[in-house]
Design an enzyme around this catalytic site. Structure first.
Site, PDB file in Angstrom:
ATOM      1  N   ASP A 199       0.814  -1.200  -0.135  1.00 62.47           N
ATOM      2  CA  ASP A 199       0.042   0.068  -0.015  1.00 62.47           C
ATOM      3  C   ASP A 199       0.906   1.313  -0.074  1.00 62.47           C
ATOM      4  OD1 ASP A 199      -1.809   2.242   0.338  1.00 62.47           O
ATOM      5  OD2 ASP A 199      -2.600   1.174   2.331  1.00 62.47           O
TER       6      ASP A 199
ATOM      7  N   SER B 177       2.886  11.348 -16.748  1.00 65.00           N
ATOM      8  CA  SER B 177       1.651  11.665 -17.510  1.00 65.00           C
ATOM      9  C   SER B 177       1.990  12.863 -18.460  1.00 65.00           C
ATOM     10  CB  SER B 177       0.533  11.815 -16.587  1.00 65.00           C
ATOM     11  OG  SER B 177      -0.506  12.364 -17.338  1.00 65.00           O
TER      12      SER B 177
ATOM     13  N   TYR C  30      -5.189  16.151 -10.220  1.00 59.50           N
ATOM     14  CA  TYR C  30      -4.397  14.843 -10.676  1.00 59.50           C
ATOM     15  C   TYR C  30      -3.099  15.489 -11.456  1.00 59.50           C
ATOM     16  CZ  TYR C  30      -3.047  10.911 -13.748  1.00 59.50           C
ATOM     17  OH  TYR C  30      -2.498   9.860 -14.441  1.00 59.50           O
TER      18      TYR C  30
ATOM     19  N   LYS D  10       0.998  14.652 -10.798  1.00 60.74           N
ATOM     20  CA  LYS D  10       1.572  13.918 -11.609  1.00 60.74           C
ATOM     21  C   LYS D  10       2.726  15.020 -11.796  1.00 60.74           C
ATOM     22  CE  LYS D  10       0.381   9.792 -12.816  1.00 60.74           C
ATOM     23  NZ  LYS D  10       1.454   8.533 -12.406  1.00 60.74           N
TER      24      LYS D  10
END
Length: 296
Positions: free
Chosen positions: A65, A144, A158, A162
């Site tokens: 995790d 990304s 997000y 990134k």
């Protein structure tokens, strides 16, 4: 080609899952990490084990995790105890959130950063002592195109997380070079099918603020439809896993610093070309050109 011991984070679905299979088929020993391997992800573990047996591949599930340092430490300790080393880490774990940036509370944005950015730091703190002792290794970061290319609205938290991860990867590459630890950053573009990235995306809890943006209703569906139109038939997220496997298989010191896998061409490749030139030239100007390549 040297066969490596590889840890892939976020291997239960999507690009992580595809990457595990690509690496295993290339002959590497792959630890597919995910949360709750004996509970909600047990079926995914069974599927990977059945696939590995049928394919003659070496895939092993490991509990990890990225939100827990203890979990990251335990996963790495397990791998080193079983194999004696760890050659490659693929930082893939991440979670997409969608919605107007205003609607996300600071706490919700912090949670996005926790998974997509701080998760890599926890894994690094578990992995890097091993790699520094070995005087070898590869950190492969799945970034990304949102960090450098064009992207639509409603991806703000997000994209910011990134971009933070990407910046950390660039900085750490210099810091790890003298330990002979290599860095590669693989940059996937938008894929409209083949992953659970968008179907499982999170959203803000602030329904009232989301409703205030009703004039934008349908925009993301419109963008998704247009992206699907722009995507060629060969646009498949499996290409990302294949590129990761190709990079891992290259000789140490010969791997690309950054590789863009973008079938739509959102501009990230063009920005990368300029950014890489600037990064290299600046390193040369300030006298740290030796840090552009791994070496002891």
């Amino acid at each position: 080609m040297k066969k490596s011991i590889v840890l892939v984070t976020g291997a239960g679905t999507g690009i992580g899952h595809l990457t595990v299979k690509a690496l295993a088929l290339a002959g590497h020993t792959v630890y597919a990490s995910m949360r709750d391997v004996q509970g909600r992800n047990a079926s995914r573990v069974r599927e990977l084990r059945d696939w590995a047996f049928a394919s003659g591949a070496d895939v092993r599930a490991v509990e990890l995790d990225v939100l827990s340092q203890r979990s990251a430490d335990a996963a790495v300790a397990t791998i080193v105890a079983e194999r004696g080393r760890l050659d490659v880490v693929v930082h893939n774990a991440g979670h997409l959130v969608i919605g107007p940036a205003e609607a996300f509370s600071p706490e919700e944005i912090a949670a996005v950063f926790d998974t997509n950015f701080l998760g890599t730091q926890r894994v690094n703190r578990a992995v890097l002592p091993v790699m520094r002792a070995q005087q070898s290794g590869l950190l492969l970061w799945v970034s990304s195109t949102t960090a450098r290319g064009g992207f639509p609205p409603f991806l703000g938290p997000y994209a910011a997380a990134k971009a933070a991860m990407d910046s950390m990867a660039v900085s750490m590459a210099f810091e790890l070079a003298r330990f002979n630890i290599e860095t590669s950053i693989v940059v996937p573009g938008a894929f409209t099918a083949g992953t659970e990235h968008f179907p499982k995306a999170g959203r803000a809890a602030d329904a009232a603020t989301i409703a205030a943006y009703a004039r934008y209703d349908g925009l993301l569906d419109q963008v998704a439809a247009r992206l699907a139109q722009l995507s060629p038939p060969e646009s498949d997220p499996a290409a990302v896993g294949a590129e990761i496997a190709r990079i891992v298989g290259l000789p140490h010191g010969a791997r690309p610093f950054r590789s863009v896998v973008d079938f739509i061409d959102d501009g990230a490749a063009a920005v990368t070309e300029v950014a890489e030139r600037v990064r290299i030239e600046f390193a040369q100007r300030i006298g740290i050109a030796d840090l552009l390549q791994p070496g002891v």
